[in-house]
Scaffold this motif. Structure first.
Motif, short mmCIF file in Angstrom:
data_model
loop_
_atom_site.label_atom_id
_atom_site.label_comp_id
_atom_site.label_asym_id
_atom_site.label_seq_id
_atom_site.Cartn_x
_atom_site.Cartn_y
_atom_site.Cartn_z
N VAL A 39 0.82 -1.22 0.00
CA VAL A 39 0.00 0.00 0.00
C VAL A 39 0.85 1.26 0.00
O VAL A 39 0.30 2.36 -0.13
N GLN A 40 2.16 1.11 0.13
CA GLN A 40 3.02 2.28 -0.01
C GLN A 40 3.19 2.67 -1.48
O GLN A 40 3.52 3.83 -1.79
N SER A 41 2.95 1.72 -2.39
CA SER A 41 3.15 1.97 -3.83
C SER A 41 1.86 1.85 -4.64
O SER A 41 1.79 2.38 -5.74
N TYR A 42 0.87 1.15 -4.11
CA TYR A 42 -0.38 0.93 -4.84
C TYR A 42 -1.57 1.35 -3.99
O TYR A 42 -1.49 1.43 -2.76
N ILE A 51 -16.28 -5.54 4.11
CA ILE A 51 -15.34 -5.10 3.08
C ILE A 51 -14.91 -3.65 3.32
O ILE A 51 -13.76 -3.28 3.09
N ILE A 52 -15.81 -2.82 3.84
CA ILE A 52 -15.43 -1.45 4.17
C ILE A 52 -14.43 -1.45 5.32
O ILE A 52 -13.47 -0.67 5.33
N GLU A 53 -14.65 -2.34 6.29
CA GLU A 53 -13.72 -2.46 7.42
C GLU A 53 -12.33 -2.84 6.94
O GLU A 53 -11.32 -2.29 7.39
N ILE A 54 -12.25 -3.81 6.03
CA ILE A 54 -10.95 -4.25 5.51
C ILE A 54 -10.27 -3.12 4.74
O ILE A 54 -9.05 -2.93 4.82
N LEU A 55 -11.06 -2.32 4.02
CA LEU A 55 -10.51 -1.19 3.29
C LEU A 55 -9.94 -0.15 4.26
O LEU A 55 -8.83 0.36 4.06
N PHE A 56 -10.67 0.15 5.32
CA PHE A 56 -10.17 1.10 6.32
C PHE A 56 -8.88 0.59 6.95
O PHE A 56 -7.96 1.36 7.23
N PHE A 57 -8.81 -0.72 7.19
CA PHE A 57 -7.60 -1.31 7.76
C PHE A 57 -6.42 -1.12 6.81
O PHE A 57 -5.31 -0.78 7.24
N ALA A 58 -6.66 -1.31 5.51
CA ALA A 58 -5.60 -1.12 4.51
C ALA A 58 -5.17 0.34 4.45
O ALA A 58 -3.97 0.64 4.32
N LEU A 59 -6.12 1.26 4.55
CA LEU A 59 -5.78 2.68 4.55
C LEU A 59 -4.96 3.04 5.79
O LEU A 59 -4.02 3.84 5.72
#
Length: 305
Positions: A37-40, A87-95
């Motif tokens: 997630v540092q590059s994509y 899926i929103i929770e997983i996205l927030f975790f990735a952010l």
């Protein structure tokens, strides 16, 4: 809480060992995700990660029952909401992974059992005694210690981490709510389908071509997603969720170790004390729930990210 059909006392040790292995797998997955997630875009990483889980869940469900039958839900609205929240929770975790250290992020994430206790009051009509309320308050005090001035920076990463923990807690409570109306297969297929649709609908607009080494890392994430969930389901088939759930707190020292070794991230002693308070409060809440025979915070269709 009912025991698994093939439960035997000598299987408990194996279930605990599998739970610890699962945590190791998911921790490595988070470390790889943090690198990517540092590059994509986190939207792209989340989408591709969910491709692996959706394939896993659909194949698993179709081995148990026809897909059309699994899609029949007594509470489709709740199932759609539940799948969307995850899926929103997983996205927030990735952010959050973009800016937060692994150890600090995992410490904030472990607030979710405390939030489950609170959200279960309005959504499930559960009664929470003074003892558990005090434990929840102490746990939140531990979180405040971590984010004190000089602790974790008050930035968007911390906001995303808090939102991730909150949404996961709501997801768990809704999972409890629908478990009495729908089968585990139905819950799993809605989790996979809703996540696949939502992540793909957003992720395609953030697509970036990936270098071959990064594609290999992404493939590793997809494989470990299936592996981790498979191991957790197998562990839950051998022992009650309430027995193995406390061992999920191993994710905190494992995240701290990975952050230090891979990213040179170190958690300060005061924040470590705060994290310890959160863990202790969570264990107390779980113990009280077990005594009161409230179903443990666990869902075989999706382990904690």
């Amino acid at each position: 809480m009912p025991l698994p059909a093939d439960f035997r006392p000598d299987n408990v040790g194996r279930a605990i060992a599998l739970t610890l292995v699962t945590i190791v797998v998911f921790g490595l997955q988070d470390a790889i995700s943090k690198t990517l997630v540092q590059s994509y875009s986190p939207f792209q990483i989340t989408m591709m990660r969910y491709w692996g889980f959706a394939l896993f869940s659909l194949v698993l469900v179709m081995r148990q029952a026809p897909l059309r039958a699994a899609l029949r839900s007594a509470v489709p609205g709740w199932q759609i909401l539940r799948g969307s929240l995850l899926i929103i929770e997983i996205l927030f975790f990735a952010l959050a992974l973009q800016t937060m250290p692994l150890g600090g992020l995992q410490a904030i994430a472990l607030v979710y059992p405390l939030l489950v206790t609170l959200f279960a009051i309005p959504l499930l009509g559960e009664k929470v005694g003074v003892f558990r309320f005090v434990a929840v308050g102490v746990g939140f005090a531990g979180a405040l210690i971590i984010i004190r001035p000089g602790g974790l920076p008050l930035d968007r990463g911390l906001l995303f981490a808090a939102l991730s923990a909150t949404l996961y807690a709501v997801y768990i409570v809704i999972t409890r709510k629908v478990s009495g109306r729908d089968s585990a297969a139905t819950s799993m297929v809605y989790t996979g389908v809703m996540g696949l649709l939502l992540s793909s609908a957003i992720g395609v607009f953030h697509w970036q071509p990936m270098a071959w080494p990064d594609l290999a890392l992404m493939g590793t994430i997809m494989v470990t997603t299936c592996l981790g969930h498979g191991l957790m389901i197998y562990a839950l088939s051998m022992a009650p969720a309430s027995t193995i759930q406390p061992f999920n707190y191993f994710s905190l020292p494992w995240a701290i170790l990975l952050g230090a070794v891979i990213f040179d991230e170190w958690i300060d002693p005061v924040s470590l004390i705060g994290a310890g308070i959160i863990v202790a409060a969570g264990l107390v809440v779980m113990a009280r729930e077990r005594i009161r025979r409230i179903p443990a915070v666990a869902d075989p269709s999706m382990g904690r990210e």
